[in-house]
Design a protein around this motif. Structure first.
Motif, PDB file in Angstrom:
ATOM      1  N   GLU A  90       0.824  -1.206   0.000  1.00 35.11           N
ATOM      2  CA  GLU A  90       0.000   0.000   0.000  1.00 35.11           C
ATOM      3  C   GLU A  90       0.862   1.262   0.000  1.00 35.11           C
ATOM      4  O   GLU A  90       0.554   2.234  -0.700  1.00 35.11           O
ATOM      5  CB  GLU A  90      -0.934  -0.004   1.215  1.00 35.11           C
ATOM      6  N   GLY A  91       1.940   1.252   0.779  1.00 37.32           N
ATOM      7  CA  GLY A  91       2.826   2.405   0.802  1.00 37.32           C
ATOM      8  C   GLY A  91       3.470   2.651  -0.541  1.00 37.32           C
ATOM      9  O   GLY A  91       3.578   3.799  -0.995  1.00 37.32           O
ATOM     10  N   ARG A  92       3.898   1.577  -1.203  1.00 35.11           N
ATOM     11  CA  ARG A  92       4.520   1.722  -2.515  1.00 35.11           C
ATOM     12  C   ARG A  92       3.509   2.232  -3.543  1.00 35.11           C
ATOM     13  O   ARG A  92       3.846   3.068  -4.395  1.00 35.11           O
ATOM     14  CB  ARG A  92       5.118   0.397  -2.959  1.00 35.11           C
ATOM     15  N   ALA A  93       2.269   1.763  -3.456  1.00 35.27           N
ATOM     16  CA  ALA A  93       1.229   2.217  -4.390  1.00 35.27           C
ATOM     17  C   ALA A  93       0.966   3.712  -4.215  1.00 35.27           C
ATOM     18  O   ALA A  93       0.750   4.436  -5.189  1.00 35.27           O
ATOM     19  CB  ALA A  93      -0.053   1.422  -4.181  1.00 35.27           C
ATOM     20  N   ALA A  94       0.997   4.192  -2.972  1.00 32.07           N
ATOM     21  CA  ALA A  94       0.757   5.616  -2.727  1.00 32.07           C
ATOM     22  C   ALA A  94       1.853   6.468  -3.350  1.00 32.07           C
ATOM     23  O   ALA A  94       1.585   7.518  -3.948  1.00 32.07           O
ATOM     24  CB  ALA A  94       0.663   5.876  -1.219  1.00 32.07           C
ATOM     25  N   VAL A  95       3.103   6.025  -3.224  1.00 40.93           N
ATOM     26  CA  VAL A  95       4.217   6.765  -3.829  1.00 40.93           C
ATOM     27  C   VAL A  95       4.094   6.728  -5.346  1.00 40.93           C
ATOM     28  O   VAL A  95       4.324   7.742  -6.035  1.00 40.93           O
ATOM     29  CB  VAL A  95       5.566   6.184  -3.377  1.00 40.93           C
ATOM     30  N   ARG A  96       3.725   5.582  -5.881  1.00 41.42           N
ATOM     31  CA  ARG A  96       3.573   5.447  -7.333  1.00 41.42           C
ATOM     32  C   ARG A  96       2.499   6.404  -7.869  1.00 41.42           C
ATOM     33  O   ARG A  96       2.684   7.060  -8.899  1.00 41.42           O
ATOM     34  CB  ARG A  96       3.216   3.999  -7.662  1.00 41.42           C
ATOM     35  N   GLN A  97       1.394   6.509  -7.158  1.00 42.55           N
ATOM     36  CA  GLN A  97       0.328   7.420  -7.582  1.00 42.55           C
ATOM     37  C   GLN A  97       0.773   8.875  -7.513  1.00 42.55           C
ATOM     38  O   GLN A  97       0.433   9.697  -8.371  1.00 42.55           O
ATOM     39  CB  GLN A  97      -0.916   7.186  -6.719  1.00 42.55           C
TER      40      GLN A  97
END
Length: 353
Positions: A328-335
């Motif tokens: 989830e943390g990686r997805a937030a940075v990606r977005q």
């Protein structure tokens, strides 16, 4: 809309090919001219043409300048401002930009990577080229620092790598939902910079990965499949591990490479875009340190472990950290980076200077 002429990286590199296909997708079917310098494999030409690109030679400088007259030149993404670009190539680029401006066109930049430029002649030519765009859209802070040394006071905006911008098309890298069955090794070699993935650290990381992922198979992904580039590194790695069954993916088709990352159980790499491909596919990743700042910047941003080449004893811990990443943390940075990458399409007043 003016005719667009795309100036991209070396299309032998599948990361640069992906960036070009993204740019062509943003034309909404209009396509555009694509400047190339060296001859390209038929597979690369076919993919460019299928996306609406028409390849033109940059070496025919007068002809390229005529084709660029009045056009919008799109420069980037990718690490294009480099110290190893030939003087004839830079002169040809400058001629094209001047011709575009003379005809009422423009130069725009997208997610540009800027290296340190030491050659006096190249510094003059790069300054001349970049002076002809309103704002230099950059992919990272390191590029901003290098630009400030190259062209002090030049208006610029720090956005993100264009590869993070979602665009429609076969080149899209989406999270894999099927079986994660491959340990992907994506090497990058550069003798001039002393870059290599090979060594005890990679050996130890592979052993730890095989222990943590029983049943996973090994594949070496060649992002630059030329014989003297990634294929040479792949041949040395295969010889280094004669007891291992290893597949080498060494073609110029982008689709199989993207499919591979969607099935990756772990990616071991010292290549920037291999790391980003893994991030986009939501695959676990471990960076092998080779002294390249741009790889560490992305790894740190996404909390991806970095294994120093002189610390093979840390491999098991790094592999465990890579496999247990915060999805989830990686997805937030990606977005967040997708939003910033969209800023590359804004060619108005600079966000910073």
């Amino acid at each position: 809309m003016r005719r667009q002429v795309f100036v991209c990286g070396d299309l032998h590199n599948l990361g640069d090919l992906k960036l070009l296909l993204q740019n062509l997708a943003l034309t909404s079917g209009r396509g555009g001219l694509v400047r190339r310098w060296a001859p390209l494999p038929a597979a690369v030409e076919r993919q460019v043409e299928a996306a609406g690109g028409v390849l033109v030679s940059g070496k025919a400088i007068p002809a390229f300048a005529r084709q660029a007259f009045g056009a919008q030149l799109v420069f980037g993404g990718g690490q294009l401002v480099r110290d190893n670009v030939s003087i004839p190539s830079l002169l040809g680029l400058l001629a094209g930009v001047l011709s575009a401006r003379l005809g009422g066109g423009s130069l725009v930049t997208r997610g540009l990577g800027v290296s340190t430029i030491r050659s006096p002649m190249r510094r003059v030519l790069w300054r001349a080229v970049l002076s002809l765009c309103k704002v230099v859209n950059l992919r990272d802070e390191a590029s901003a620092r290098n630009l400030a040394r190259l062209a002090p006071g030049k208006a610029h905006a720090v956005n993100a790598d264009m590869v993070f911008l979602p665009t429609a098309g076969a080149h899209t890298i989406s999270p894999g939902r099927g079986e994660r069955r491959w340990i992907v090794i994506a090497p990058c070699i550069d003798g001039s910079e002393g870059r290599s993935i090979e060594g005890d650290a990679l050996d130890a990381a592979l052993e730890a990965a095989l222990s943590a992922l029983p049943g996973a198979r090994i594949v070496i992904a060649c992002h630059d499949p030329r014989e003297g580039m990634d294929k040479a590194a792949a041949a040395r790695l295969v010889a280094r591990w004669p007891e291992r069954e290893i597949t080498v993916l060494g073609g110029y088709e982008l689709d199989p490479l993207i499919a591979l990352y969607r099935e990756a159980a772990l990616v071991l790499t010292n290549r920037l875009h291999a790391l980003i491909f893994a991030i986009l596919a939501e695959a676990p990743a471990l960076a092998i340190e080779d002294g390249t700042a741009k790889v560490r910047v992305v790894a740190d941003r996404f909390v991806i472990p970095v294994l120093p080449r002189d610390q093979p004893d840390a491999a098991r811990q790094c592999v465990a950290q890579a496999l247990g990443f915060d999805r989830e943390g990686r997805a937030a940075v990606r977005q967040d980076l997708a939003r910033k990458a969209a800023g590359n399409l804004d060619h108005g007043p600079a966000a910073s200077a």
